[in-house]
Design an enzyme around this catalytic site. Sequence first.
Site, PDB file in Angstrom:
ATOM      1  N   TRP A 295       0.823  -1.213   0.000  1.00  0.00           N
ATOM      2  CA  TRP A 295       0.000   0.000   0.000  1.00  0.00           C
ATOM      3  C   TRP A 295       0.852   1.256   0.000  1.00  0.00           C
ATOM      4  CZ3 TRP A 295      -0.918   3.428   4.392  1.00  0.00           C
ATOM      5  CH2 TRP A 295      -0.150   3.117   5.524  1.00  0.00           C
ATOM      6  N   ASP A 296       2.140   1.107   0.226  1.00  0.00           N
ATOM      7  CA  ASP A 296       3.060   2.242   0.225  1.00  0.00           C
ATOM      8  C   ASP A 296       2.956   3.038  -1.076  1.00  0.00           C
ATOM      9  OD1 ASP A 296       3.790   0.220   1.993  1.00  0.00           O
ATOM     10  OD2 ASP A 296       5.923   0.655   1.893  1.00  0.00           O
TER      11      ASP A 296
ATOM     12  N   GLU B 141       1.445  -1.623  13.268  1.00  0.00           N
ATOM     13  CA  GLU B 141       1.501  -3.089  13.344  1.00  0.00           C
ATOM     14  C   GLU B 141       1.956  -3.598  14.707  1.00  0.00           C
ATOM     15  OE1 GLU B 141       2.329  -3.869   8.585  1.00  0.00           O
ATOM     16  OE2 GLU B 141       4.013  -3.765   9.985  1.00  0.00           O
TER      17      GLU B 141
ATOM     18  N   LYS C 115       4.206   1.911  16.194  1.00  0.00           N
ATOM     19  CA  LYS C 115       5.279   1.716  15.209  1.00  0.00           C
ATOM     20  C   LYS C 115       5.354   2.877  14.230  1.00  0.00           C
ATOM     21  CE  LYS C 115       6.761  -1.562  11.615  1.00  0.00           C
ATOM     22  NZ  LYS C 115       6.377  -2.730  10.813  1.00  0.00           N
ATOM     23  N   GLN C 116       4.198   3.353  13.790  1.00  0.00           N
ATOM     24  CA  GLN C 116       4.150   4.409  12.789  1.00  0.00           C
ATOM     25  C   GLN C 116       2.836   5.147  12.896  1.00  0.00           C
ATOM     26  OE1 GLN C 116       4.003   1.241   9.608  1.00  0.00           O
ATOM     27  NE2 GLN C 116       2.904   2.842   8.523  1.00  0.00           N
TER      28      GLN C 116
END
Length: 769
Positions: free
Chosen positions: A357-358, A488, A601-602
Amino acid sequence: MKDYIEVDEWKIIEQGFNPHHNKVSESIFSLGNGRMGQRANFEEAYSGETLQGNYVAGVYYPDKTRVGWWKNGYPEYFAKVLNAANWVGIDINIDGEQLDLAKCEVLQFKRELNMQEGYLKRNFTAKTATGKIIKVEALRFCSMADDEAGAIKYTITPVNFTGWLTITPFIDGDVVNKDSNYDEKFWDEIKKESWNDGGFLQMRTKKTGFEVATGMLVSALQNNEPVKLHTQAVTKEKYIAAKFKLQAAEGQSTTIIKYAANLSSQNYAAADLAANLKETLTRISKKGFDVILQEQADAWAEKWKMNDIIIEGDASAQQAIRFNIFQLNQTYTGEDDRLNIGPKGFTGEKYGGSTYWDTEAYCVPFYLSTADQKVTRNLLLYRYKQLGKAIDNAKLLGFNNGAALYPMVTMDGTECHNEWEITFEEIHRNGAIAYAIFNYVRYTADEAYLADYGLEVLIAIARFWSQRVNWSDDKQQYVMLGVTGPNEYENNVNNNWYTSTLATWCMKYTIEVVEKVKASEPAKYTALVNKISFKEEEETARFTDIISKMYYPYDEKQQVFLQQDGYLDKEQILVKDLPAVDRPINQKWSWDRILRSCYIKQADVLQGIYFFEDQYDIETIRRNFDFYEPRTVHESSLSPCVHAILAAKLGDEARAYEFYLRTARLDLDDYNNDTEDGCHITSMAGTWMSVIEGFGGMRVINGKLSFQPFLPGKWRSFSFHIGFRGAVLNIKVSKEGVQIKNLSGTETTVLVYDKEQVVKANDELLVEA
């Protein structure tokens, strides 16, 4: 974090040879041209730690997935771009001693990636075990002008001896993938030929049947004069070489020119590969090394005209942004809608080189602004052409009525990710694809795309969301259970705010596009309705009901969107209070401990605020940023850029700059201790976003470009080019103000600090600070 790359505005330079850095450098100094790529492996033999990597775009293998226990819906394989035949190899033997920097005393070493002209140069001086000292200079590139070709110029000079050099340029197809799940080799030899000055191998992938012909032509010079070669053909399974001996006097230079090419059955009939390969090699060799090197420089000069970002006053930041742009251009050129952008590009094996999906979430903005709109259109068409497999994928998980779930990881549209918490639950990837369609149309005004392709994809995705939610009698609202958001470090959660927000936005946008296409292209709309059995009244009513009754977790006390149900049940220890020895937690902690922690994580909630910032006032954005950023460990390469953009919007210059440097120098400084696996190509697009959308404050508002720029304190100025609906603008931000040059014949109106400015064709204006 490592700090051994010298700062230079146009070059990446490594001085001195440290074997412990070698695999990191192999990633950083990688080359590519969108069609093929090559890690910075040495031409000569190297018995130290190395990750060999030669890649041909679109050629992959379905490696049998490896899981401890099977679940219904698991993919049978993990698709991966393969390590292909090694075309750079040139074995050097000096009076019986093999040249190998792992076995020599390295007296001097320099590796240099010239980003302006697109080549890798390496020179070193080494002493062999018998005391012979030799100088070597090697220069190579993957041609941007002829994307199936590469070339090497390799010069050897004895320093303290006269002796015999045995030189063996070769093509080696007996290669392995480090990440092979069962240590399998993925290539079979089909045929090979050796000639006096070269030869080729034709290899076929097991199962998928891709064929690739890799060949070489070799010539030599001594003291810049051509040498007639008397070669010995060396052949063995999956290997050909042209071996020859030359005597070299002390101080005399011997230069080997190696022309190489990779041709794939994706572009030629397999039976014609050999003939076309020979034609390619003949064509480039007739031009000569210096000519094709100049073609390379010219091709890169054209790219830099549009892609360069110029930063005055901060050489480290300047080097970093150019490195990111350079790698993006090496990875994807947009010429072929069968290709996409792997998270590691052509720099390593991790993530299999597949599509994530990046691409839609991070890469699309870069290509929209810096390339012809067909480039982004091809990225969207890649997904459109895989819609049928996305529908099949959804069926495997129990969805029907044409609902589509795009894969988390894919090469051909088939899901091939094998971690259940991602394969089954990280479904927000569906929304990123819908958002990319919206982003493309918003930017280009190409509404024809919606009628021809986009609406079909949007309906299939909206159908998925409408089935993925369920009604909660307890809440009297729709809920989304058992998902994994972008963060995640949280698996199998209920009501992830980002996923739920994205789902309802997708359904709302789909309804808008239905009305638009029905009004503008009624015949195409009717054809689509019949093709996919779309029951407009019934299905849009379902979408509308979900939109109006969706549950989103929210904390009234702190007035922030909660990442998911129960997030505040976690112990709230901030990242700043984590002992340094515990970082990065993904390398120091058990997975159980990570899942029970509050650490992110992000960007997750903040990813949603970034996508839909126009829906939130500045104080809402600030509260959520100030709550979530201190809990974010940024152990995903995709995290710092989103935080940089939001910090810039909030006027937090210090944090915006800190996050920019982190994302920009992520690989150059090996922040996360993982660059040896390959560079983080898709996050490099996020670095571009950090400058353009962060410091430049660029947005599209009501069909116009809008800028809210500010100048980081260390910078004297920064400038960049933007292509927008036929206009090409150069924007320069300095202490004097914002200078806008229109380099095209198309007049355009932009917003600068919310005020309209008309920029006439081939004219310029200055908005004073």
